[in-house]
Design a protein around this motif. Sequence first.
Motif, PDB file in Angstrom:
ATOM      1  N   ARG A 177       0.836  -1.194   0.000  1.00 11.42           N
ATOM      2  CA  ARG A 177       0.000   0.000   0.000  1.00 11.42           C
ATOM      3  C   ARG A 177       0.877   1.251   0.000  1.00 11.42           C
ATOM      4  N   PRO A 178       0.631   2.248  -0.866  1.00 10.20           N
ATOM      5  CA  PRO A 178       1.451   3.469  -0.867  1.00 10.20           C
ATOM      6  C   PRO A 178       1.293   4.219   0.454  1.00 10.20           C
ATOM      7  N   LYS A 179       2.409   4.664   1.000  1.00  7.87           N
ATOM      8  CA  LYS A 179       2.380   5.366   2.280  1.00  7.87           C
ATOM      9  C   LYS A 179       3.561   6.330   2.360  1.00  7.87           C
ATOM     10  N   PRO A 180       3.389   7.450   3.031  1.00 10.36           N
ATOM     11  CA  PRO A 180       4.492   8.405   3.156  1.00 10.36           C
ATOM     12  C   PRO A 180       5.485   7.955   4.229  1.00 10.36           C
ATOM     13  N   LEU A 181       6.708   8.454   4.097  1.00 12.03           N
ATOM     14  CA  LEU A 181       7.745   8.235   5.100  1.00 12.03           C
ATOM     15  C   LEU A 181       8.101   9.589   5.707  1.00 12.03           C
ATOM     16  N   HIS A 182       7.983   9.696   7.001  1.00 10.51           N
ATOM     17  CA  HIS A 182       8.330  10.923   7.720  1.00 10.51           C
ATOM     18  C   HIS A 182       9.592  10.633   8.524  1.00 10.51           C
ATOM     19  N   HIS A 183      10.685  11.259   8.136  1.00  9.62           N
ATOM     20  CA  HIS A 183      11.996  10.945   8.713  1.00  9.62           C
ATOM     21  C   HIS A 183      12.486  12.107   9.567  1.00  9.62           C
ATOM     22  N   VAL A 184      12.798  11.824  10.838  1.00 11.30           N
ATOM     23  CA  VAL A 184      13.374  12.824  11.727  1.00 11.30           C
ATOM     24  C   VAL A 184      14.877  12.844  11.496  1.00 11.30           C
ATOM     25  N   SER A 185      15.332  13.924  10.884  1.00  9.26           N
ATOM     26  CA  SER A 185      16.752  14.089  10.594  1.00  9.26           C
ATOM     27  C   SER A 185      17.350  15.025  11.644  1.00  9.26           C
ATOM     28  N   SER A 186      18.158  15.973  11.251  1.00  8.78           N
ATOM     29  CA  SER A 186      18.795  16.900  12.187  1.00  8.78           C
ATOM     30  C   SER A 186      19.399  18.053  11.398  1.00  8.78           C
ATOM     31  N   ILE A 187      19.488  19.219  12.032  1.00 13.58           N
ATOM     32  CA  ILE A 187      20.193  20.310  11.374  1.00 13.58           C
ATOM     33  C   ILE A 187      21.702  20.059  11.380  1.00 13.58           C
ATOM     34  N   ALA A 188      22.119  18.909  11.935  1.00 15.20           N
ATOM     35  CA  ALA A 188      23.531  18.531  11.854  1.00 15.20           C
ATOM     36  C   ALA A 188      23.980  18.326  10.414  1.00 15.20           C
ATOM     37  N   VAL A 189      23.038  18.192   9.477  1.00  8.54           N
ATOM     38  CA  VAL A 189      23.426  18.050   8.069  1.00  8.54           C
ATOM     39  C   VAL A 189      24.056  19.336   7.540  1.00  8.54           C
ATOM     40  N   PHE A 190      23.975  20.432   8.307  1.00  9.97           N
ATOM     41  CA  PHE A 190      24.608  21.703   7.927  1.00  9.97           C
ATOM     42  C   PHE A 190      25.929  21.936   8.673  1.00  9.97           C
ATOM     43  N   ASN A 191      26.399  20.957   9.442  1.00 10.81           N
ATOM     44  CA  ASN A 191      27.534  21.180  10.342  1.00 10.81           C
ATOM     45  C   ASN A 191      28.877  21.244   9.624  1.00 10.81           C
ATOM     46  N   GLU A 192      28.968  22.143   8.684  1.00 13.18           N
ATOM     47  CA  GLU A 192      30.228  22.404   7.990  1.00 13.18           C
ATOM     48  C   GLU A 192      30.721  23.785   8.422  1.00 13.18           C
ATOM     49  N   ILE A 193      31.939  23.849   8.901  1.00 10.90           N
ATOM     50  CA  ILE A 193      32.489  25.125   9.345  1.00 10.90           C
ATOM     51  C   ILE A 193      32.529  26.096   8.176  1.00 10.90           C
ATOM     52  N   GLY A 194      31.939  27.267   8.372  1.00  8.83           N
ATOM     53  CA  GLY A 194      31.919  28.282   7.329  1.00  8.83           C
ATOM     54  C   GLY A 194      30.656  28.305   6.504  1.00  8.83           C
ATOM     55  N   ILE A 195      29.694  27.425   6.785  1.00  7.54           N
ATOM     56  CA  ILE A 195      28.452  27.434   6.010  1.00  7.54           C
ATOM     57  C   ILE A 195      27.729  28.753   6.262  1.00  7.54           C
ATOM     58  N   GLU A 196      27.110  29.309   5.226  1.00 10.35           N
ATOM     59  CA  GLU A 196      26.585  30.668   5.309  1.00 10.35           C
ATOM     60  C   GLU A 196      25.127  30.739   5.722  1.00 10.35           C
ATOM     61  N   SER A 197      24.319  29.745   5.394  1.00  9.89           N
ATOM     62  CA  SER A 197      22.898  29.812   5.721  1.00  9.89           C
ATOM     63  C   SER A 197      22.376  28.415   6.009  1.00  9.89           C
ATOM     64  N   MET A 198      21.300  28.360   6.793  1.00  8.64           N
ATOM     65  CA  MET A 198      20.699  27.086   7.170  1.00  8.64           C
ATOM     66  C   MET A 198      19.190  27.196   7.009  1.00  8.64           C
ATOM     67  N   GLY A 199      18.752  27.358   5.772  1.00 14.28           N
ATOM     68  CA  GLY A 199      17.327  27.399   5.470  1.00 14.28           C
ATOM     69  C   GLY A 199      16.804  26.014   5.161  1.00 14.28           C
ATOM     70  N   GLU A 200      15.482  25.895   5.171  1.00 13.23           N
ATOM     71  CA  GLU A 200      14.882  24.564   4.976  1.00 13.23           C
ATOM     72  C   GLU A 200      15.187  23.978   3.604  1.00 13.23           C
ATOM     73  N   ASP A 201      15.320  24.806   2.595  1.00 18.37           N
ATOM     74  CA  ASP A 201      15.614  24.312   1.251  1.00 18.37           C
ATOM     75  C   ASP A 201      17.007  24.703   0.784  1.00 18.37           C
ATOM     76  N   ASP A 202      17.835  25.218   1.698  1.00 15.34           N
ATOM     77  CA  ASP A 202      19.212  25.555   1.344  1.00 15.34           C
ATOM     78  C   ASP A 202      20.028  24.288   1.144  1.00 15.34           C
ATOM     79  N   PRO A 203      21.073  24.360   0.327  1.00 12.48           N
ATOM     80  CA  PRO A 203      21.949  23.187   0.169  1.00 12.48           C
ATOM     81  C   PRO A 203      22.574  22.808   1.512  1.00 12.48           C
ATOM     82  N   VAL A 204      22.605  21.517   1.787  1.00 10.20           N
ATOM     83  CA  VAL A 204      23.231  21.051   3.022  1.00 10.20           C
ATOM     84  C   VAL A 204      24.745  21.081   2.845  1.00 10.20           C
TER      85      VAL A 204
END
Length: 761
Positions: A309-336
């Motif tokens: 049966r088709p069903k959505p997947l809701h995945h709890v991730s983390s803003i740790a995907v932006f944890n690069e020193i020097g990253i300029e922005s952390m928006g919801e659709d910004d590149p990680v």
Amino acid sequence: MPRDRASAGQETADEAAERGGGRLTVSALLARVRPAAAPADAGPAAGRVAAGAAAGGEAARLAEIIAAEAAGLLPGGAMGPDTDFFDAGGTSVDAVTLVAGLARDFGLELSLDDVFADARPRSLAARALSTDGSAPQALPVPAHGPRAAAGTGTDADLDLILADLARADGLPWARRPEAAPPRRVLLTGATGFLGGHMLLDLLRHSDAHVFCLVRAADEDEGTARLGAALKRFSLPWSGEIRRRVTVLPGDLRLPRLGLADERWDGLAGELDSVVSVGAAVDFLRGYPSLRQSNVIGPLTLAELAATGRPKPLHHVSSIAVFNEIGIESMGEDDPVAHIDGLVAGYDKSKWAAEAALRRAREHGLVVTLLRPGGIGGHTRTGASNPQDLSSGMMSVFSRFRTVPAFRHLNAAPVEWVSRVAVAAICEPDAWGYNYHLSGTPSSLADVVHDMKLGGMNVRVQDWDAWRRDVIARLRDEPVAELDFLARVLESPTAVKLCEATLMGPAATAERTEAFVAAQDLPASTRYGMQEQLKTFERLAGDGLARLPDRTDQPYLWFPETMRGSLGRSGGPADTPCTASFTLSIVSMYQLVKERRVDVRGELSCALLHPEPLVVEEGDVWVRPQEGIPLEHGVHHPLLRYRLRLRDAEGGTWWLEGRKSAHARRDLWRQTRALTVELGREGEPASLAGEIVVPSDSYVRDQVDGIRVDPRLSGQEKRLAKLSWLAWFGLEIGRGLLGPFARVGADLLDLRRHPTLTERKR
């Protein structure tokens, strides 16, 4: 080497290992289990074959030794050479014990970072051999992935990540699910801090029946484990909850979640939503050690969501995907972050899971990515996850009264994160997007200001100086629950994670804010001192945090001068006595929670000592016992003094004093007169009398003489003074009103037979 010398060397190594104190090299250890060398008359080819066999077998034999040592620390008591120590049930504390045991019993010089990087015995054996002088030039490569045994190197991690991302290409193609609130939900991580709150929110705000995947041998054990976890976080576990929850014994790290084929197929056709919360949260472990839980597990859930049966997947991730020193922005659709810019295994595992699930989106699977920041404690119950990095940091801030210089803390209370996440799960129009559940960011100035108003005046330090100071203090004052933070701050890899977290920009959440407003949910607010109060209380009760106490700099203080007379108990009070006190509080929290004021100063009376007695420790309780009247309802306590004093010879004294309200016209004097008893420490009262605040100094000292912490701004000082006067005036007013209210009640009492107490009154 002659045979007798070789035998002697073997015996020496054996004896050293049996004693437990020998420092064997890897070569000496392997000599105990290494097969005998090829005979001298064998040809060159036989020698090369024997050498190759020895080189190929050393790692395997050493891995068996390490696995046996590790098995003794595990709940099940068994472990294979390719099993991850942490996945088998080992903890960070067990890892410390393992490293110490291998060094003590076998002389293996492995570091704690080696174990956290890749905790499989075969990989640890390869690491040990690579650092020994007699190590073979070529080592066997485990079957888990190319160069996976090489340790924490970026190339090895990238190879594994690429292999894991390729798994997403094998996911089934999925059709779009029905746009309806879910009725049957699979939830992983329900025994965790966030997962437990999300389970309760799913039950409160939907009609769904929830299937909880719990690591357990059977359903009974899983149910008991789930109930214990919910109670640990001050969450309810009732019969109604159990009626709407089905526990699935399984394991996120195993193929098909460790479920039987029939159960898997049944869930694929029965479920209409999959919620992925479960993860291994450890900032010290490397990617190879975390991937099974944090990457392969979500991919397995994606497979389940795309099957049947088709069903959505809701995945709890983390803003740790932006944890690069020097990253300029952390928006919801910004590149990680770029994967080669991430250093910690945890960050890499969350990045890889998101990357794999974005590929799953290309297969038609509806994937919602929910990214919390730091998950703070519950604002009403104070329940928290002490192993969360944000909670650990806040505990240390309050415990040592220091903070590192940082840019932003992206954190929100657990109940807000859970409520918004569940709302997105239950709203079909919200599916398939990225959401930041990081709340309103706090700056360094915000945190310092909050703690200052809470009575915890903190000192800002440079990051490196703060880190060294905290490590040293935790070493001198060990706290078991904060041991993980000390290891994080000592690990070069984890330190870089902390730097990226603390020095990064504020996370933005335009889509989340719009969704919250549209759903009429509570808007995010900054996770400040008021919101953290219950959590601080609970952490302090567990010995992790330190609330304001008398050792902190006062927040507000004023003088109090009294004059009167004392005499021997039972005799006339005819000896002059004076008191010069300073009353202070370290925070308004002290008043609201304890109704207590600190006292310092001196007491002078010739009956006590020629020299003034110094107050070593003193407390004043405002309207103690909630003003419950004493002596048959005649005396209503306003203030209670309890002091410990010391004279010039070192003798200790105690003082008990009371200000009481009576139904008489001299109200002004009642608020100033203190009836006291004094005696030597451990002895009954020997002196008694009364001392009174002079009417001409009361307003001058206790209103105009109020002083406030000079580090506060002018507006904050005025607010502090007004808050104290309003609170104290209200309490004293309630205390004075009590006896008159009782007299009025007695006058209106028309009973025919008054009690003896009433007749006296």
